[in-house]
Write an enzyme that holds these catalytic residues in place. Structure first.
Site, short mmCIF file in Angstrom:
data_model
loop_
_atom_site.label_atom_id
_atom_site.label_comp_id
_atom_site.label_asym_id
_atom_site.label_seq_id
_atom_site.Cartn_x
_atom_site.Cartn_y
_atom_site.Cartn_z
CB CYS A 198 -1.03 0.02 1.24
SG CYS A 198 -2.01 -1.26 1.13
CB ALA A 199 3.88 2.03 2.07
#
Length: 166
Positions: free
Chosen positions: A60-61
């Site tokens: 996600c990052a």
């Protein structure tokens, strides 16, 4: 109901992503200043929605940083990163990672967004969070592209999503 994989194990969402050609459902999400945000806030702009479980996970990052880099050169596009993270945590992530070109939005007040977009995880260790998804909307919120990540631990198909914005 759609099926995805979480570390190779089947997991299910509450429904399906909006169909290409349909109008995206409106939403009420929470911005970093705790204000309520809807699609109307981005009227007249193309939108890339990067739906993630949490900015506190590696994939996600990474996807948020990659979409942030893309957004630097596209003033006609707004990148919306939607997660269950609190706005304060989203803000800390953006500050620590130098992310300045995306708009982070939180589902902290309810899960209607996830339900309406068909991405609410119903089982697996991530139940209650969103399945990784990418949508591209035109200026009038017509859906141009969708991808439900087949494996939640794999990055989205950046090339296809960005091609839909041309």
């Amino acid at each position: 109901m759609a099926q995805v994989l979480f570390k190779g194990t089947p997991a299910h969402t509450n429904g399906d992503l909006p169909k290409v050609g349909s109008t995206a459902p409106d939403f009420k999400l929470t911005a970093g200043d705790l204000s309520e945000v809807t699609l109307a806030n981005f009227k007249g702009k193309k939108k890339l929605l990067s739906i993630v479980h949490s900015l506190d996970t590696g994939v996600c990052a990474t996807s948020t940083k990659k979409f942030n880099d893309f957004a630097k050169s596209r003033g006609d596009v707004v990148v919306l990163v939607v997660s269950a993270d609190l706005p304060f945590a989203q803000g800390r992530f953006c500050t620590s990672e130098g992310v300045k070109n995306v708009v982070t939005l939180s589902m902290m007040r309810d899960r209607h967004f996830a339900k309406d977009y068909g991405v609410l995880m119903e089982d697996s260790p991530l139940a209650g969070l969103c399945a990784r998804s990418t949508l591209v909307l035109d200026e009038n919120n017509k859906v141009l592209y969708t991808q439900l990540g087949p494996e939640l631990t794999v990055e989205p198909d950046y090339d296809k999503a960005l091609a839909a914005l041309k």
